[in-house]
Write an enzyme that holds these catalytic residues in place. Structure first.
Site, mmCIF file in Angstrom:
data_model
loop_
_atom_site.group_PDB
_atom_site.id
_atom_site.type_symbol
_atom_site.label_atom_id
_atom_site.label_comp_id
_atom_site.label_asym_id
_atom_site.label_seq_id
_atom_site.Cartn_x
_atom_site.Cartn_y
_atom_site.Cartn_z
ATOM 1 N N ASN A 148 0.791 -1.234 0.000
ATOM 2 C CA ASN A 148 0.000 0.000 0.000
ATOM 3 C C ASN A 148 0.825 1.285 0.000
ATOM 4 O OD1 ASN A 148 0.728 -0.535 2.693
ATOM 5 N ND2 ASN A 148 -0.933 0.746 3.433
ATOM 6 N N GLU A 246 5.126 -3.654 12.024
ATOM 7 C CA GLU A 246 4.088 -2.622 11.918
ATOM 8 C C GLU A 246 2.919 -3.272 11.202
ATOM 9 O OE1 GLU A 246 3.925 0.123 13.345
ATOM 10 O OE2 GLU A 246 6.005 0.424 13.930
ATOM 11 N N CYS A 280 -2.856 1.927 6.739
ATOM 12 C CA CYS A 280 -2.949 1.337 8.082
ATOM 13 C C CYS A 280 -3.444 2.370 9.086
ATOM 14 C CB CYS A 280 -1.590 0.800 8.495
ATOM 15 S SG CYS A 280 -0.287 1.998 8.250
ATOM 16 N N GLU A 457 9.759 2.916 14.119
ATOM 17 C CA GLU A 457 10.391 3.234 12.845
ATOM 18 C C GLU A 457 10.478 4.754 12.704
ATOM 19 O OE1 GLU A 457 10.039 0.429 9.584
ATOM 20 O OE2 GLU A 457 7.928 0.299 10.112
#
Ligand code: NAD
Length: 476
Positions: A148, A246, A280, A457
């Site tokens: 994505n 993640e 997300c 991250e």
């Protein structure tokens, strides 16, 4: 073959290949991509394993030059790379160009970080002894990425991995080989020594587990769905491998009675439907207090119905197609589940447009409750539901009543509620009067609860994952 694997500094074809299809127009083949098997992966890991020690000893200047080159070229070519991204993933052209630019900025940020690496020198508790705390590279890092954000997510893993002196094997999602190949092609001309970066395109369920089990790979950074992430965490645990995950979200956006209606509608329209809801961090649960509920739902329904859905490459299109047939079927299935559960559905229909692609209208589902499946499970499409609540306290409790914890938002003009929400929302990222999606690249990104695992991250916090710490004691 248009998109080959990149192993040990050379381009590799595979016997099997995959067609990369444009989701806006399935008659358009973006390219033919390599499909790696276990042998290709083994070669890539071996190349990274041999290249890692020398790169780990490279100077900050060498690392800066490589990362700065990559970032500069991505930025200079952001229109072309954004077009490739939109063509293979389906987000609109402005979104594709924006994401490509973001990837360039990330490489530039970590170029800067190469010159800012720090350690600590402390006095010991023992007389005459010095203590040094320094960071050193982890070794070979396996990067596994979703479809994505096909250029930004690889960028936010590759850039820190290289900046902190690690070697890399990237396994991108099968649906988006073009962007991964484009990054590899730029890296191949950046001056990075052969073998430090390797690209292996192949099926996740086939080569993913092999990458995790290989003892030469010292750490795995994964972004993707919860079930895949859980399996990877278990396998990394069994192999004592450092891991960072993640994963998904079911992100709440609270709208209070005192919200500015236009700000709230804009934030929810963007958060729920831009990038076709395939983020997300998408706002999928809109939690609205009763005083503003009807006005808000009416205004958002109108704005959603007016969104121009179409071919991602066409000017003026505001929402592109869903990424593929399987994801489209899943989105439509969730709309029908929500309707059966008693939700009132607006939109959420498959669309036939001039070009044959995976199109649907944005779905806004009102009159839902937080225990319905539509509010418990990640859909990952342009589908948002509305939950009516009495007041702020109930809104906060519903917002936190989820197994996920990635991003959480509130629209309000009350400083008291905004401050309380920032402190008490169970999420790694909190937004006030802003969409739940859309973040900066110089600060940490990640969630709590079932959304994330391991250290953060992005930004300077990325050093936690991409380095190990050494404590040295000296008696001079
Ligand atoms: P996915 O889990 O299906 O795939 C992600 C990657 O894992 C792909 O490269 C895939 O090939 C690989 N893979 C599949 N099976 C594997 C296995 N057994 N072992 C190792 N690797 C394997 O996810 P997706 O459909 O590509 O992406 C959508 C998901 O990603 C959504 O759940 C979304 O929320 C999540 N996502 C999370 C973030 C975040 O930062 N939290 C960002 C973007 C997307």
């Amino acid at each position: 073959m248009d998109f080959k694997n990149y192993i040990g500094g050379a381009w590799h074809e595979t016997t099997e290949a995959v067609n990369n299809i444009n989701p806006s127009d399935i008659s358009d083949i973006v390219g033919v991509a390599a499909k790696a098997g276990a042998g290709d992966l083994d070669q890539a890991i071996s190349a990274a394993h041999h290249a890692a020690p020398a790169w780990g000893k490279s100077t900050p200047q060498q690392r800066f030059d490589v990362l700065d080159f990559i970032g500069s070229e991505i930025l200079a070519r952001k229109e072309e790379l954004g077009r490739l991204l939109s063509r293979e993933e389906g987000k609109t052209l402005p979104e594709g160009i924006g994401e490509a630019a973001r990837a360039g900025q990330i490489f530039k940020f970590f170029a800067g970080e190469t010159l800012r690496q720090t350690g600590d020198r402390l006095a010991s508790v023992r007389p005459g002894v010095d203590v040094d705390v320094t960071r050193f590279p982890v070794g070979v890092i396996g990067l596994i990425t979703p479809w994505n954000f096909p250029i930004a997510i690889p960028a936010w893993k590759i850039a820190p991995a290289l900046a902190y002196g690690n070697a890399v094997v990237l396994k991108p999602a099968e649906l988006v080989p073009g962007c991964a190949w484009a990054i590899a092609e730029i890296i191949s001309r950046s001056g990075l020594p052969a073998g430090v970066f390797n690209l292996v395109m192949g099926r996740g369920s086939e080569i993913g587990p092999k990458m995790i089990e290989d003892p030469r790979v010292t750490a795995i950074s994964f972004t993707g769905s919860v079930p895949t992430g859980r399996g990877i965490a278990a396998a990394c645990g069994a192999n004592l491998k450092k891991v960072q995950l993640e994963m998904g979200g079911k992100n709440p956006m609270v709208v209070l009675d005192d919200a500015d209606l236009d700000v709230a509608v804009d934030a929810c329209l963007n958060g729920a439907f831009f990038s076709t809801g395939q983020r997300c961090t998408a706002s999928s649960r809109l939690i609205v207090t009763e005083g503003i509920h009807d006005k808000f739902v009416g205004a958002l329904a109108e704005a959603a119905a007016n969104l121009k859905v179409g071919n991602a490459l066409e000017a003026g299109v505001q929402m592109g197609p869903v990424v593929d047939e399987k994801q489209l079927a899943q989105d439509l299935e969730y709309v029908s589940i929500a309707a059966k559960e008693g939700g009132k559905v607006l939109g959420g229909e498959r669309l036939s447009l001039a070009s044959d692609g995976f199109y649907m209208s944005p779905a806004l589902i009102s009159e839902t409750t937080n225990n319905m499946r539509i509010n418990r499970e990640e859909v990952f499409g342009p589908v948002a539901s509305v939950i009516r609540v009495r007041d702020y306290d109930e809104a906060l409790s519903v917002a936190n009543d989820t197994e996920f914890g990635l991003s959480s938002g509130i629209c309000t003009q009350s400083l008291k509620h905004a401050s309380h929400f920032k402190a008490n929302a169970q999420a790694g990222m909190v937004m006030v009067n802003l969409p739940t999606a859309g973040v900066d690249y110089h600060v940490p990104f990640g969630g709590t609860k079932g959304s994330s695992f391991g250290s953060r991250e992005q930004g300077a916090y990325a050093a936690e994952f991409y380095t190990s710490v050494k404590t040295a004691y000296t008696l001079p």
